[in-house]
Enzyme design. Structure first.
Site, short mmCIF file in Angstrom:
data_model
loop_
_atom_site.label_atom_id
_atom_site.label_comp_id
_atom_site.label_asym_id
_atom_site.label_seq_id
_atom_site.Cartn_x
_atom_site.Cartn_y
_atom_site.Cartn_z
N HIS A 120 1.13 -1.15 -0.45
CA HIS A 120 -0.78 -0.02 -0.12
C HIS A 120 1.08 1.72 -0.03
CE1 HIS A 120 -2.49 2.99 2.14
NE2 HIS A 120 -3.92 2.11 1.97
N ASP A 197 2.88 -3.89 8.00
CA ASP A 197 2.51 -3.15 8.17
C ASP A 197 0.89 -4.02 8.53
OD1 ASP A 197 0.08 -2.32 7.04
OD2 ASP A 197 0.97 -1.23 4.99
N GLN A 200 -3.91 -4.59 7.35
CA GLN A 200 -5.01 -5.73 7.13
C GLN A 200 -5.58 -6.87 7.60
OE1 GLN A 200 -7.43 -4.88 4.76
NE2 GLN A 200 -7.14 -3.10 4.41
N LYS A 223 -10.00 -1.01 10.69
CA LYS A 223 -10.58 -1.12 10.46
C LYS A 223 -10.74 -2.76 11.28
CE LYS A 223 -7.13 0.11 7.13
NZ LYS A 223 -7.89 0.52 5.34
N CYS A 359 -4.69 2.09 -3.69
CA CYS A 359 -3.58 3.17 -3.39
C CYS A 359 -2.27 1.62 -3.30
CB CYS A 359 -3.99 3.51 -1.08
SG CYS A 359 -5.28 4.85 -1.05
C1 LIG Z 1 -1.75 -2.68 3.76
C2 LIG Z 1 -2.40 -1.39 4.17
N1 LIG Z 1 -1.40 -0.39 4.65
C3 LIG Z 1 -1.73 0.46 5.34
C4 LIG Z 1 -2.81 1.16 5.37
C5 LIG Z 1 -3.04 2.44 5.31
O1 LIG Z 1 -4.21 2.89 6.64
P1 LIG Z 1 -4.84 4.29 6.93
O2 LIG Z 1 -4.93 4.74 6.03
O3 LIG Z 1 -5.46 3.68 8.46
O4 LIG Z 1 -3.54 4.68 8.32
C6 LIG Z 1 -3.89 0.50 4.34
C7 LIG Z 1 -5.36 1.09 3.99
O5 LIG Z 1 -6.18 0.94 3.80
C8 LIG Z 1 -3.68 -0.83 3.92
O6 LIG Z 1 -4.73 -1.40 3.18
#
Ligand SMILES: Cc1ncc(COP(=O)(O)O)c(C=O)c1O
Length: 401
Positions: A120, A197, A200, A223, A359
């Site tokens: 992402h 990270d 998810q 989430k 993203c």
């Molecule tokens: C794999 C992954 N990493 C990071 C993020 C970023 O999360 P946030 O927007 O809550 O900071 C997301 C959000 O969709 C994600 O799916």
């Protein structure tokens, strides 16, 4: 099989959305909140808001206790060695930016930061920008056809110049657990720092950061059925001690003069200013809620829904799945149909799914796509949500073909 969710009625938003004709299948973007979380938010405000770690008065003490209670819960949730290893941030994005700034001084020109092709933007751009600032090399691990980080290539690419590995636990586009055990072991063998990270992954089952063997793990509350505006950054004690302070202000200093200051270590030294108090308290309620559920029943329900989703997509002509998703979501594209047109027709029929690059623009480029539709599931979804989705999909495809 009707695939009823026994937890649907815990989420008031589901009946509100259904009454509006909306079918919510976008929980990977953000999840709805159970009543317990709404009660915790209202309870905090209705009983008297107060700042944390500052006031001696009763409301201040009460807020601090609840706030720190969530830190302890999050530490238990992840099996961290201590609550001091839990930092509250604004979310996963902020946590990774904090790391990319806070670790910067550890790297020398020519050092290598390793990420993967499926990241992402939140786990790509902070490292990319750090690499540009410090003349580091950003190494990208490729994927195999199933959507897994390729371990054969990882063994070649993670080497003595690797100073840090940052990878997703579960892809937001491809829906596969990544081979973290092997990847983290490769990085550790080189003495590199490791960042996972968990944006998810965190919501699917329980994850033990010590068993995982990472230095840092991060997720976003929103989430995980909690409020937005807060996330958790776990850091192993020794790894946290290497972090440089990044935001400066209230409640993060021991002593300050006009000329100098002496900062707290983790966690408070990394939580300058008034935090998202209500959201942190609400996250505590979300962790309580999830912790009290029968994990096997949740996993079983989600797996059955996911199978139904995959079977329905496979039964339709021209639908191409991205990778081989194993849980939580499926991203797809339909032959000779633009995803934006399809998304538009689904939206018009009240189907809330995500369309676009998710993203993860470089991943889409790697897959040769401009975008895809993603259906993602929460524990409150049931079989009827998928039936509505497939009904709408069939109508849309009839119109578009
Ligand atoms: C794999 C992954 N990493 C990071 C993020 C970023 O999360 P946030 O927007 O809550 O900071 C997301 C959000 O969709 C994600 O799916």
């Amino acid at each position: 099989m009707s695939l009823k969710s026994p937890w649907r009625s815990d989420f008031p938003a589901l009946s509100a959305l259904t009454a509006e004709g909306q079918t919510y299948l976008d929980s990977a973007a953000t999840a709805q909140k159970p009543q317990a979380v709404l009660d915790a938010l209202l309870g905090y405000y209705a009983s008297g808001a107060a700042n944390v770690h500052r006031a001696q008065h009763l409301p201040g003490e009460r807020a601090t206790r609840a706030f720190e209670g969530t830190r302890t819960q999050a530490a238990h949730w992840l099996n961290a060695a201590s609550p001091a290893e839990i930092l509250f941030t604004r979310g996963t994005t902020e946590a990774i930016n904090l790391l990319a700034y806070g670790l910067e001084q550890l790297f020398q020109p020519g050092d290598e930061l390793v990420i993967s092709a499926l990241e992402h933007h939140a786990n790509l751009l902070p490292w990319q920008q750090l690499a540009l600032r410090r003349q580091l090399k950003l190494v990208v691990l490729p994927l195999d056809d199933r959507g897994l980080i390729d371990l054969v290539r990882a063994r070649e690419l993670i080497g003595p110049r690797t100073r840090l590995l940052a990878v997703s636990q579960l892809s937001n586009v491809l829906g596969r657990w990544q081979p973290l055990t092997e990847l983290l072991a490769l990085a550790r063998a080189q003495g590199a720092l490791t960042v996972v990270d968990g944006a998810q992954g965190a919501v699917h089952g329980r994850h033990d950061v010590r068993a995982m063997g990472c230095d840092f793990y991060t997720f976003s509350s929103h989430k995980l059925y909690g409020p937005d505006g807060v996330g958790v950054l776990y850091g192993r004690g020794e790894a946290l001690a290497r972090l440089r302070h990044w935001q400066f202000g209230g409640e993060m200093v021991h002593t300050a003069s006009y000329q100098a200051a002496d900062f707290h270590g983790a966690p408070l030294g990394f939580e300058a200013g008034t935090p998202a108090i209500a959201s942190v308290i609400g996250l505590g309620a979300a962790l309580d809620y999830l912790g009290n559920l029968d994990q096997a029943a949740v996993a079983g329900h989600e797996a059955a829904l996911h199978l139904k989703l995959l079977a329905g997509l496979a039964a339709r002509d021209g639908v191409r799945l991205l990778g081989e998703p194993e849980l939580a979501l499926a991203s797809f594209q339909v032959e000779s149909v633009h995803n934006a047109d399809l998304a538009h027709l689904l939206t018009e029929q009240g189907i809330a799914v995500r369309a676009g690059h998710h993203c993860a623009m470089p991943l889409m480029q790697t897959l040769g796509l401009s975008g895809a539709i993603r259906v993602s599931l929460g524990l409150y979804n049931d079989g009827t949500d998928l039936e509505r989705f497939f009904g709408a999909l069939d109508k849309a495809l009839e119109l578009l073909r």
